[in-house]
Design a protein around this motif. Structure first.
Motif, PDB file in Angstrom:
ATOM      1  N   ALA A  48       4.776  62.859 -16.119  1.00 21.18           N
ATOM      2  CA  ALA A  48       5.434  63.316 -17.338  1.00 21.18           C
ATOM      3  C   ALA A  48       6.350  64.488 -17.011  1.00 21.18           C
ATOM      4  O   ALA A  48       5.934  65.447 -16.373  1.00 21.18           O
ATOM      5  CB  ALA A  48       4.381  63.719 -18.360  1.00 21.18           C
ATOM      6  N   GLY A  49       7.605  64.397 -17.441  1.00 21.70           N
ATOM      7  CA  GLY A  49       8.576  65.450 -17.192  1.00 21.70           C
ATOM      8  C   GLY A  49       8.840  65.666 -15.712  1.00 21.70           C
ATOM      9  O   GLY A  49       9.308  66.716 -15.305  1.00 21.70           O
ATOM     10  N   ASP A  50       8.508  64.665 -14.892  1.00 21.14           N
ATOM     11  CA  ASP A  50       8.659  64.744 -13.439  1.00 21.14           C
ATOM     12  C   ASP A  50       7.938  65.940 -12.831  1.00 21.14           C
ATOM     13  O   ASP A  50       8.350  66.489 -11.823  1.00 21.14           O
ATOM     14  CB  ASP A  50      10.153  64.752 -13.042  1.00 21.14           C
ATOM     15  N   ARG A  51       6.856  66.345 -13.485  1.00 19.52           N
ATOM     16  CA  ARG A  51       6.036  67.426 -12.949  1.00 19.52           C
ATOM     17  C   ARG A  51       4.827  66.803 -12.270  1.00 19.52           C
ATOM     18  O   ARG A  51       4.125  65.998 -12.849  1.00 19.52           O
ATOM     19  CB  ARG A  51       5.554  68.353 -14.068  1.00 19.52           C
ATOM     20  N   ARG A  52       4.590  67.200 -11.064  1.00 19.66           N
ATOM     21  CA  ARG A  52       3.451  66.668 -10.333  1.00 19.66           C
ATOM     22  C   ARG A  52       2.221  67.509 -10.653  1.00 19.66           C
ATOM     23  O   ARG A  52       2.245  68.723 -10.479  1.00 19.66           O
ATOM     24  CB  ARG A  52       3.773  66.752  -8.840  1.00 19.66           C
ATOM     25  N   PRO A  53       1.140  66.896 -11.160  1.00 20.15           N
ATOM     26  CA  PRO A  53      -0.029  67.707 -11.504  1.00 20.15           C
ATOM     27  C   PRO A  53      -0.706  68.305 -10.290  1.00 20.15           C
ATOM     28  O   PRO A  53      -0.654  67.751  -9.191  1.00 20.15           O
ATOM     29  CB  PRO A  53      -0.960  66.707 -12.210  1.00 20.15           C
ATOM     30  N   GLU A  54      -1.330  69.462 -10.506  1.00 22.14           N
ATOM     31  CA  GLU A  54      -2.061  70.104  -9.420  1.00 22.14           C
ATOM     32  C   GLU A  54      -3.397  69.391  -9.210  1.00 22.14           C
ATOM     33  O   GLU A  54      -3.909  68.736 -10.101  1.00 22.14           O
ATOM     34  CB  GLU A  54      -2.360  71.570  -9.777  1.00 22.14           C
ATOM     35  N   GLY A  55      -3.967  69.580  -8.026  1.00 17.27           N
ATOM     36  CA  GLY A  55      -5.294  69.053  -7.748  1.00 17.27           C
ATOM     37  C   GLY A  55      -5.316  67.559  -7.573  1.00 17.27           C
ATOM     38  O   GLY A  55      -6.352  66.927  -7.737  1.00 17.27           O
ATOM     39  N   LEU A  56      -4.177  66.978  -7.265  1.00 18.72           N
ATOM     40  CA  LEU A  56      -4.095  65.537  -7.092  1.00 18.72           C
ATOM     41  C   LEU A  56      -4.272  65.215  -5.616  1.00 18.72           C
ATOM     42  O   LEU A  56      -3.560  65.741  -4.770  1.00 18.72           O
ATOM     43  CB  LEU A  56      -2.737  65.050  -7.581  1.00 18.72           C
ATOM     44  N   GLU A  57      -5.247  64.375  -5.330  1.00 19.09           N
ATOM     45  CA  GLU A  57      -5.509  63.987  -3.952  1.00 19.09           C
ATOM     46  C   GLU A  57      -4.613  62.827  -3.593  1.00 19.09           C
ATOM     47  O   GLU A  57      -4.503  61.884  -4.358  1.00 19.09           O
ATOM     48  CB  GLU A  57      -6.957  63.515  -3.855  1.00 19.09           C
ATOM     49  N   GLU A  58      -3.988  62.898  -2.450  1.00 17.71           N
ATOM     50  CA  GLU A  58      -3.104  61.791  -2.063  1.00 17.71           C
ATOM     51  C   GLU A  58      -3.653  61.073  -0.848  1.00 17.71           C
ATOM     52  O   GLU A  58      -4.053  61.695   0.120  1.00 17.71           O
ATOM     53  CB  GLU A  58      -1.705  62.318  -1.766  1.00 17.71           C
TER      54      GLU A  58
END
Lengths: 110, 113
Positions: free
Chosen positions: B101-111
């Motif tokens: 959303a809004g091209d904001r990458r959420p924090e705490g996201l495991e990749e």
């Protein structure tokens, strides 16, 4: 559902029969992007909390201009609240007394 | 279903009878599928008991009403689950239908690759 502030009622001299006696409101959607968090969002909230665009919603609860309302969007909710013959997709389902925004939940560093 | 973060709560006394005694939360979507939604928040009914600051899974449309146990609730968003951990594969995030959303990458996201 979305939060919106009521701007005021809209009247039409000629309207489709299903809208007769219904209250149509112009509402302004709340944008939380510029809310700093830890804030109470009240009906008299600052203009910066509002998005520039407005939308129209049919209201069966009798909300007044300036109040914060909860607008549900969709034909199915319309069927369940007003009936399937009312030509709208936006329905006021609640009048908001108080809303609270918490800083720890603002997410994304905003 | 979408992923979102609970940022607040809403109270109201005058509402549709089927919304009585329902907890309503303000959710900021972390990601959307398909075309971006025109709003930056959703109000979702919460039968699960999520707290402000938690990440949640939000059901939209008919599944939202089914998650509340009755398809006659005048609701189009409800909380279906509280998220403990999110892991996202890099290739999935690169697909065009998936966007934050809004091209904001959420924090705490495991990749994962």
């Amino acid at each position: 559902m979305i939060l919106a502030r009521v701007i005021g009622p809209v009247w039409g001299a000629r309207q489709c029969p299903a809208l007769e006696g219904r209250r149509v409101l112009e509402v302004q959607r709340l944008g939380l992007g510029r809310a700093s968090g830890g804030e109470e969002i009240r009906a008299d909230c600052d203009e910066r909390h509002l998005q520039p665009a407005t939308l129209l919603a049919v209201d069966a609860l009798g909300s007044d201009a300036g109040q914060l309302v909860l607008v549900a969007v969709g034909s199915r909710v319309r069927d369940l609240t007003l009936g399937p013959d009312v030509p709208t997709k936006n329905v006021v389902v609640a009048i908001v007394d108080e809303a609270f925004l918490d800083p720890s939940g603002t997410g994304g560093g905003r | 279903m979408i992923l979102g973060r609970v940022v607040g709560q809403v109270w109201g006394t005058r509402k549709h009878p089927r919304l009585e005694r329902q907890k309503m939360l303000i959710v900021r979507p972390l990601c959307w599928y398909g075309p971006d939604h025109p709003t930056d928040h959703l109000v979702a009914v919460d039968p699960v008991g999520a707290q402000v600051g938690q990440d949640v899974v939000v059901c939209l449309g008919l599944p939202a009403r089914l998650a509340l146990g009755d398809p006659r609730h005048p609701v189009e968003a409800s909380v279906a689950a509280i998220v403990d951990r999110v892991s996202l594969s890099r290739s999935a995030a690169a697909r065009p239908f998936f966007r934050f959303a809004g091209d904001r990458r959420p924090e705490g996201l495991e990749e994962t690759p």
